[in-house]
Scaffold this motif. Structure first.
Motif, PDB file in Angstrom:
ATOM      1  N   LYS A  21       0.824  -1.205   0.000  1.00 51.36           N
ATOM      2  CA  LYS A  21       0.000   0.000   0.000  1.00 51.36           C
ATOM      3  C   LYS A  21       0.859   1.257   0.000  1.00 51.36           C
ATOM      4  O   LYS A  21       1.864   1.331   0.693  1.00 51.36           O
ATOM      5  CB  LYS A  21      -0.945   0.005   1.206  1.00 51.36           C
ATOM      6  N   VAL A  22       0.426   2.201  -0.805  1.00 53.05           N
ATOM      7  CA  VAL A  22       0.987   3.550  -0.804  1.00 53.05           C
ATOM      8  C   VAL A  22      -0.111   4.481  -0.312  1.00 53.05           C
ATOM      9  O   VAL A  22      -1.221   4.483  -0.851  1.00 53.05           O
ATOM     10  CB  VAL A  22       1.445   3.974  -2.213  1.00 53.05           C
ATOM     11  N   HIS A  23       0.177   5.233   0.730  1.00 47.69           N
ATOM     12  CA  HIS A  23      -0.804   6.168   1.292  1.00 47.69           C
ATOM     13  C   HIS A  23      -0.525   7.566   0.745  1.00 47.69           C
ATOM     14  O   HIS A  23       0.596   8.064   0.846  1.00 47.69           O
ATOM     15  CB  HIS A  23      -0.741   6.158   2.818  1.00 47.69           C
ATOM     16  N   VAL A  24      -1.541   8.183   0.159  1.00 42.09           N
ATOM     17  CA  VAL A  24      -1.405   9.499  -0.446  1.00 42.09           C
ATOM     18  C   VAL A  24      -2.344  10.468   0.259  1.00 42.09           C
ATOM     19  O   VAL A  24      -3.548  10.191   0.404  1.00 42.09           O
ATOM     20  CB  VAL A  24      -1.735   9.451  -1.955  1.00 42.09           C
ATOM     21  N   TYR A  25      -1.792  11.591   0.696  1.00 40.65           N
ATOM     22  CA  TYR A  25      -2.577  12.625   1.388  1.00 40.65           C
ATOM     23  C   TYR A  25      -2.530  13.911   0.575  1.00 40.65           C
ATOM     24  O   TYR A  25      -1.453  14.387   0.211  1.00 40.65           O
ATOM     25  CB  TYR A  25      -2.034  12.860   2.800  1.00 40.65           C
TER      26      TYR A  25
END
Length: 305
Positions: free
Chosen positions: A48-52
């Protein structure tokens, strides 16, 4: 109620005053939570890559129209240290503060301050052992930032007024790029500097050529950030496959995959790239982060096989 080291806290009333939608107002789009999903959350066979996504107007709107006519330094001099603007500035390192104050345009200074304050706040929400101002960063020879101490994740950051995008991953490397169409300028003059000859032919036959160019540009920017080469990479040697999220460099497959985050920002494109275990797929978990309140609003997920 979750407190940050800066004294910021999050609650639903604050989120509403900051313009974030509650689940009841828009249940299909997002829900407000008190902290980000953990960076190391994963499912079997998938990273998973978390993007904000952070909107700099969350800070800009706190200044009056008269104040917005001045530079960032003059604006901060008129602010109380305990104000949201003052607190965000205080989270930055001395080097970051110096850089933020050197921007000639207020928008650029506010955007830089918002994105780097958000980065520090998100790291502290994930790893509570450090306060936001305590994180230490360095940069590679090509300008790619990384954590110096307690390097528990890889991250990348991009901004295009009024948006900043921050990506995190626990395993592998990630890259992100956000661009708005209004900032493109003479994009047609950039085509031979950005696009592979096959991409140029496909773009000439497709609708919305400016948007297609943005998709190509941001994908290549994100991939180059993963590889740690920045703008030194020869973009026309890179050929993207939009249907699979794969890319070839000088005719050879690159160990990087990318995805476009559809409808994440108005009149713009956000692209995310990731390199890690080849046999694993990856998922982008997208959220909005309000730098003035510390609130996180989950938006959705994008999967790449």
């Amino acid at each position: 109620m979750r407190y940050l080291g800066s004294g910021l806290k999050c609650s639903m009333p604050i989120a509403r005053r900051a313009g974030m939608k509650s689940p009841r107002e828009n249940p299909a789009k997002q829900h407000v939570v008190l902290r980000p999903a953990p960076f190391d959350t994963e499912t079997e066979g998938e990273e998973k890559v978390h993007v904000y996504l952070t909107h700099a107007r969350d800070l800009m709107d706190l200044a009056s129209p008269a104040q917005q006519g001045h530079g960032l330094e003059a604006l901060l001099e008129r602010e109380e240290p305990a104000s949201a603007l003052g607190r965000a500035f205080a989270l930055l390192s001395p080097q970051e503060q110096y850089k933020a104050l050197r921007f000639h345009r207020l928008n650029d200074g506010i955007l830089y301050m918002a994105s780097h304050a958000a980065l520090r706040m998100l790291l502290s929400l994930e790893k509570g052992r450090r306060l936001p101002h305590e994180w230490l960063f360095a940069s590679s020879n090509y300008g790619r930032p990384y954590l110096v101490a307690d390097a528990f994740c890889d991250f990348n950051i991009s901004h295009s007024w009024p948006w900043a995008a921050i990506a995190f991953c626990r395993h592998g490397r990630c890259g992100v790029d956000v661009e708005l169409q209004e900032h493109l300028g003479d994009w047609q003059a950039l085509i031979p500097l950005v696009c592979h000859e096959n991409e140029q032919r496909r773009m000439a036959q497709a609708g919305r050529p400016a948007h297609q160019f943005l998709r190509l540009w941001t994908a290549k920017e994100a991939v180059s950030k993963v590889l740690g080469l920045g703008l030194s990479l020869h973009f026309p040697s890179m050929e993207t496959d939009m249907s699979t999220g794969s890319i070839r460099i000088d005719g050879r497959p690159a160990p990087v995959r990318f995805v476009h985050l559809a409808n994440s920002v108005e009149e713009g494109v956000v692209s995310v790239a990731w390199a890690g275990t080849p046999e694993k797929s990856f998922c982008c978990c997208v959220s909005q982060f309000n730098v003035t309140t510390g609130c996180v609003a989950h938006v959705g997920e994008h999967h790449v096989q």
